[in-house]
Design an enzyme around this catalytic site. Structure first.
Site, PDB file in Angstrom:
ATOM      1  N   ASP A   1       0.834  -1.208   0.000  1.00  0.00           N
ATOM      2  CA  ASP A   1       0.000   0.000   0.000  1.00  0.00           C
ATOM      3  C   ASP A   1       0.874   1.265   0.000  1.00  0.00           C
ATOM      4  O   ASP A   1       2.007   1.240   0.480  1.00  0.00           O
ATOM      5  CB  ASP A   1      -0.917  -0.026   1.237  1.00  0.00           C
ATOM      6  CG  ASP A   1      -2.101   0.903   1.094  1.00  0.00           C
ATOM      7  OD1 ASP A   1      -2.337   1.432  -0.013  1.00  0.00           O
ATOM      8  OD2 ASP A   1      -2.814   1.098   2.103  1.00  0.00           O
ATOM      9  N   GLY A   2       0.322   2.336  -0.540  1.00  0.00           N
ATOM     10  CA  GLY A   2       0.984   3.641  -0.481  1.00  0.00           C
ATOM     11  C   GLY A   2       1.554   4.131  -1.801  1.00  0.00           C
ATOM     12  O   GLY A   2       2.252   5.145  -1.829  1.00  0.00           O
ATOM     13  N   ASN A   3       1.238   3.443  -2.873  1.00  0.00           N
ATOM     14  CA  ASN A   3       1.760   3.867  -4.186  1.00  0.00           C
ATOM     15  C   ASN A   3       1.272   5.263  -4.566  1.00  0.00           C
ATOM     16  O   ASN A   3       2.039   6.083  -5.089  1.00  0.00           O
ATOM     17  CB  ASN A   3       1.308   2.900  -5.283  1.00  0.00           C
ATOM     18  CG  ASN A   3       1.884   1.510  -5.115  1.00  0.00           C
ATOM     19  OD1 ASN A   3       2.762   1.293  -4.291  1.00  0.00           O
ATOM     20  ND2 ASN A   3       1.380   0.572  -5.893  1.00  0.00           N
TER      21      ASN A   3
ATOM     22  N   ARG B   1       0.216   7.724  -2.615  1.00  0.00           N
ATOM     23  CA  ARG B   1       0.836   8.781  -1.792  1.00  0.00           C
ATOM     24  C   ARG B   1       2.298   9.006  -2.170  1.00  0.00           C
ATOM     25  O   ARG B   1       2.790  10.123  -2.133  1.00  0.00           O
ATOM     26  CB  ARG B   1       0.706   8.416  -0.300  1.00  0.00           C
ATOM     27  CG  ARG B   1      -0.647   8.810   0.277  1.00  0.00           C
ATOM     28  CD  ARG B   1      -0.916   8.104   1.578  1.00  0.00           C
ATOM     29  NE  ARG B   1      -1.317   6.721   1.339  1.00  0.00           N
ATOM     30  CZ  ARG B   1      -1.449   5.803   2.289  1.00  0.00           C
ATOM     31  NH1 ARG B   1      -1.173   6.116   3.538  1.00  0.00           N
ATOM     32  NH2 ARG B   1      -1.833   4.585   1.980  1.00  0.00           N
TER      33      ARG B   1
ATOM     34  N   HIS C   1       2.347   3.269  -8.941  1.00  0.00           N
ATOM     35  CA  HIS C   1       2.106   1.844  -9.211  1.00  0.00           C
ATOM     36  C   HIS C   1       3.260   1.269 -10.032  1.00  0.00           C
ATOM     37  O   HIS C   1       3.686   0.137  -9.829  1.00  0.00           O
ATOM     38  CB  HIS C   1       0.788   1.648  -9.965  1.00  0.00           C
ATOM     39  CG  HIS C   1      -0.407   2.121  -9.190  1.00  0.00           C
ATOM     40  ND1 HIS C   1      -0.572   1.852  -7.849  1.00  0.00           N
ATOM     41  CD2 HIS C   1      -1.490   2.873  -9.550  1.00  0.00           C
ATOM     42  CE1 HIS C   1      -1.704   2.392  -7.428  1.00  0.00           C
ATOM     43  NE2 HIS C   1      -2.278   3.024  -8.439  1.00  0.00           N
TER      44      HIS C   1
ATOM     45  N   THR D   1     -11.198  -6.509  -4.610  1.00  0.00           N
ATOM     46  CA  THR D   1     -12.520  -6.415  -5.237  1.00  0.00           C
ATOM     47  C   THR D   1     -13.107  -5.017  -5.043  1.00  0.00           C
ATOM     48  O   THR D   1     -14.049  -4.641  -5.724  1.00  0.00           O
ATOM     49  CB  THR D   1     -13.491  -7.472  -4.644  1.00  0.00           C
ATOM     50  OG1 THR D   1     -13.344  -7.475  -3.218  1.00  0.00           O
ATOM     51  CG2 THR D   1     -13.193  -8.861  -5.168  1.00  0.00           C
TER      52      THR D   1
ATOM     53  N   TRP E   1     -12.127  -1.564  -7.762  1.00  0.00           N
ATOM     54  CA  TRP E   1     -12.877  -1.150  -8.961  1.00  0.00           C
ATOM     55  C   TRP E   1     -13.499   0.237  -8.778  1.00  0.00           C
ATOM     56  O   TRP E   1     -13.890   0.874  -9.757  1.00  0.00           O
ATOM     57  CB  TRP E   1     -13.990  -2.149  -9.281  1.00  0.00           C
ATOM     58  CG  TRP E   1     -13.494  -3.506  -9.690  1.00  0.00           C
ATOM     59  CD1 TRP E   1     -13.417  -4.611  -8.894  1.00  0.00           C
ATOM     60  CD2 TRP E   1     -13.004  -3.908 -10.983  1.00  0.00           C
ATOM     61  NE1 TRP E   1     -12.913  -5.688  -9.611  1.00  0.00           N
ATOM     62  CE2 TRP E   1     -12.656  -5.270 -10.904  1.00  0.00           C
ATOM     63  CE3 TRP E   1     -12.819  -3.245 -12.203  1.00  0.00           C
ATOM     64  CZ2 TRP E   1     -12.133  -5.993 -11.982  1.00  0.00           C
ATOM     65  CZ3 TRP E   1     -12.316  -3.962 -13.278  1.00  0.00           C
ATOM     66  CH2 TRP E   1     -11.978  -5.311 -13.163  1.00  0.00           C
TER      67      TRP E   1
ATOM     68  N   ARG F   1     -12.076   2.855  -8.047  1.00  0.00           N
ATOM     69  CA  ARG F   1     -11.126   3.918  -8.439  1.00  0.00           C
ATOM     70  C   ARG F   1     -11.433   4.421  -9.849  1.00  0.00           C
ATOM     71  O   ARG F   1     -12.126   3.741 -10.612  1.00  0.00           O
ATOM     72  CB  ARG F   1      -9.699   3.376  -8.356  1.00  0.00           C
ATOM     73  CG  ARG F   1      -9.355   2.979  -6.938  1.00  0.00           C
ATOM     74  CD  ARG F   1      -7.914   2.580  -6.812  1.00  0.00           C
ATOM     75  NE  ARG F   1      -7.640   2.225  -5.422  1.00  0.00           N
ATOM     76  CZ  ARG F   1      -6.442   2.240  -4.863  1.00  0.00           C
ATOM     77  NH1 ARG F   1      -5.397   2.586  -5.578  1.00  0.00           N
ATOM     78  NH2 ARG F   1      -6.298   1.915  -3.599  1.00  0.00           N
TER      79      ARG F   1
ATOM     80  N   LEU G   1       9.897 -20.998  -4.730  1.00  0.00           N
ATOM     81  CA  LEU G   1       8.939 -20.052  -4.136  1.00  0.00           C
ATOM     82  C   LEU G   1       7.606 -20.034  -4.883  1.00  0.00           C
ATOM     83  O   LEU G   1       7.574 -19.958  -6.118  1.00  0.00           O
ATOM     84  CB  LEU G   1       9.542 -18.638  -4.187  1.00  0.00           C
ATOM     85  CG  LEU G   1       8.616 -17.492  -3.755  1.00  0.00           C
ATOM     86  CD1 LEU G   1       8.461 -17.454  -2.240  1.00  0.00           C
ATOM     87  CD2 LEU G   1       9.135 -16.145  -4.252  1.00  0.00           C
TER      88      LEU G   1
ATOM     89  N   ARG H   1       2.043  -4.903   6.134  1.00  0.00           N
ATOM     90  CA  ARG H   1       1.315  -3.863   5.400  1.00  0.00           C
ATOM     91  C   ARG H   1       2.129  -2.583   5.451  1.00  0.00           C
ATOM     92  O   ARG H   1       2.544  -2.135   6.522  1.00  0.00           O
ATOM     93  CB  ARG H   1      -0.077  -3.600   5.963  1.00  0.00           C
ATOM     94  CG  ARG H   1      -0.811  -2.538   5.117  1.00  0.00           C
ATOM     95  CD  ARG H   1      -2.283  -2.401   5.407  1.00  0.00           C
ATOM     96  NE  ARG H   1      -2.897  -1.491   4.436  1.00  0.00           N
ATOM     97  CZ  ARG H   1      -4.165  -1.509   4.058  1.00  0.00           C
ATOM     98  NH1 ARG H   1      -4.982  -2.395   4.573  1.00  0.00           N
ATOM     99  NH2 ARG H   1      -4.621  -0.636   3.182  1.00  0.00           N
TER     100      ARG H   1
ATOM    101  N   SER I   1      -8.371  -4.408   5.091  1.00  0.00           N
ATOM    102  CA  SER I   1      -8.959  -4.121   3.777  1.00  0.00           C
ATOM    103  C   SER I   1      -9.414  -5.392   3.041  1.00  0.00           C
ATOM    104  O   SER I   1      -9.096  -5.591   1.873  1.00  0.00           O
ATOM    105  CB  SER I   1      -7.967  -3.316   2.909  1.00  0.00           C
ATOM    106  OG  SER I   1      -7.587  -2.131   3.567  1.00  0.00           O
TER     107      SER I   1
HETATM  108  C1  IPE Z   1      -5.577  -2.598  -0.149  1.00  0.00           C
HETATM  109  O1  IPE Z   1      -5.204  -1.274  -0.307  1.00  0.00           O
HETATM  110  C2  IPE Z   1      -5.609  -3.297  -1.468  1.00  0.00           C
HETATM  111  C3  IPE Z   1      -4.305  -3.518  -2.088  1.00  0.00           C
HETATM  112  C4  IPE Z   1      -3.158  -3.219  -1.602  1.00  0.00           C
HETATM  113  C5  IPE Z   1      -4.360  -4.154  -3.375  1.00  0.00           C
HETATM  114  P1  IPE Z   1      -6.272  -0.103  -0.465  1.00  0.00           P
HETATM  115  O2  IPE Z   1      -5.497   1.136  -0.609  1.00  0.00           O
HETATM  116  O3  IPE Z   1      -7.237  -0.426  -1.537  1.00  0.00           O
HETATM  117  O4  IPE Z   1      -7.041  -0.152   0.923  1.00  0.00           O
HETATM  118  P2  IPE Z   1      -7.887   0.938   1.688  1.00  0.00           P
HETATM  119  O5  IPE Z   1      -8.907   1.466   0.719  1.00  0.00           O
HETATM  120  O6  IPE Z   1      -6.951   2.000   2.116  1.00  0.00           O
HETATM  121  O7  IPE Z   1      -8.485   0.223   2.844  1.00  0.00           O
HETATM  122  C1  IPE Z   2      -1.503   0.339  -3.319  1.00  0.00           C
HETATM  123  O1  IPE Z   2      -1.331   1.697  -3.355  1.00  0.00           O
HETATM  124  C2  IPE Z   2      -1.863  -0.258  -4.647  1.00  0.00           C
HETATM  125  C3  IPE Z   2      -3.251  -0.723  -4.708  1.00  0.00           C
HETATM  126  C4  IPE Z   2      -4.146  -0.607  -3.791  1.00  0.00           C
HETATM  127  C5  IPE Z   2      -3.658  -1.364  -5.927  1.00  0.00           C
HETATM  128  P1  IPE Z   2      -2.533   2.724  -3.336  1.00  0.00           P
HETATM  129  O2  IPE Z   2      -2.929   3.020  -4.731  1.00  0.00           O
HETATM  130  O3  IPE Z   2      -3.639   2.255  -2.470  1.00  0.00           O
HETATM  131  O4  IPE Z   2      -1.834   3.992  -2.696  1.00  0.00           O
HETATM  132  P2  IPE Z   2      -2.436   4.993  -1.637  1.00  0.00           P
HETATM  133  O5  IPE Z   2      -2.927   4.166  -0.488  1.00  0.00           O
HETATM  134  O6  IPE Z   2      -3.547   5.720  -2.303  1.00  0.00           O
HETATM  135  O7  IPE Z   2      -1.300   5.880  -1.267  1.00  0.00           O
HETATM  136 MG    MG Z   3      -4.050   2.469  -0.524  1.00  0.00          MG
END
Ligand code: IPE
Ligand code: IPE
Ligand code: MG
Length: 258
Positions: free
Chosen positions: A38-40, A42, A55, A84, A87, A89, A149, A206, A214
């Site tokens: 998570d965090g791509n 931001r 991403h 799931t 979508w 986004r 792996l 995470r 999530s």
């Molecule tokens: C969880 O991250 C899903 C993935 C990393 C693929 P999200 O960014 O979608 O989760 P929320 O919306 O912050 O809970």
């Molecule tokens: C994780 O990064 C990738 C996916 C959920 C697919 P995010 O796109 O959720 O990045 P943030 O949480 O908005 O920073």
């Molecule tokens: Mg996220």
């Protein structure tokens, strides 16, 4: 083949990292690691870049972490790539996210094959675009005889839907007489989940500072050790990965015992 792999492994990590790896290998390792990457978005925002740039950067980290997990002889690495709920986004972002498996596998599949990695997937295949699915299925097929792996992508995955679907299958098998009520057990139920055949994760990582699941592997994470970090996924390094494993090695797992 083995020599080839060894050479590849040795040149891929700095000596500092090699030392840390050796240290980590002194103690039992988690057999299955699951990561909520998570965090791509931001990460990109901080650099005034479009979210998809985050991403794209995150994909490179997937490669690094996979290599290291393989080097450590971790049995399974599950990566949450698309939920799931993702979508919801903007279409442009969804399209990009669903192009990534193709891009990743298009570039790194030969490496994964050489590294003896087996690609697997959990998630709903039905509504994935054809191009995404065929890239993943090709990778699964090309690596199916590998014994190293297990690189398990959670793609269009949601845990509540997975559990409901399993219940429906159990009901069907019950109605058609394939099983009776007394056979319904935790072990049996696990076999109806998408993760059938895999062990439960020992360690969940995470990134990005969010402290929630999530909708990820709700059943499978019952006794998993959790490790959270504020580091954004594109900044996640081998050192962070080793740090998470070291933290795991310092945990006392009791599974309800003493
Ligand atoms: C969880 O991250 C899903 C993935 C990393 C693929 P999200 O960014 O979608 O989760 P929320 O919306 O912050 O809970
Ligand atoms: C994780 O990064 C990738 C996916 C959920 C697919 P995010 O796109 O959720 O990045 P943030 O949480 O908005 O920073
Ligand atoms: Mg996220």
């Amino acid at each position: 083949m083995l020599n080839k792999i060894k050479r590849w492994k040795n040149r891929s990590h700095s000596s500092d990292l090699q030392e840390k790896i050796l240290e980590i290998k002194q103690q039992p390792l988690p057999s299955h690691i699951a990561i909520i990457m998570d965090g791509n978005g931001r990460w990109a925002k901080k650099r005034a870049l479009p979210r998809i740039a985050g991403h794209h950067e995150g994909m490179k980290v997937v490669r690094k972490v996979t290599k290291l997990a393989s080097n450590l002889n971790i049995k399974t690495l599950t990566l949450y790539a698309f939920s799931t709920e993702n979508w919801k986004r903007p279409k442009m972002e969804v399209d990009y996210l669903l192009k990534l498996p193709e891009e990743f596998l298009g570039t790194f599949l030969p490496e994964l094959v050489e590294e003896n990695v087996q690609v697997k997937m959990i998630g709903y295949k039905e509504n994935l675009p054809k191009h995404t699915l065929s890239a993943v299925e090709k990778a699964i097929n090309d690596t199916k005889n590998n014994t190293g792996l297990i690189l398990n992508f959670a793609l269009n995955y949601g845990s509540r839907a997975e559990i409901l679907e399993a219940i429906k299958h159990v009901l069907n098998d019950y109605k058609s007489g394939i099983m009776n009520e007394t056979e319904i057990s935790e072990e049996m139920f696990s076999k109806y989940l998408m993760t059938a055949g895999l062990t439960d994760p020992d360690l969940l990582i995470r990134t990005s500072g969010e402290i929630r699941l999530s909708n990820f592997m709700l059943w499978q994470l019952a006794y998993t050790e959790f490790w959270f970090t504020d580091v954004l996924w594109p900044d996640f390094s081998e050192t962070h990965f080793l740090e998470a494993i070291a933290a795991f090695q310092n945990r006392q797992r009791r599974f309800g015992g003493v």
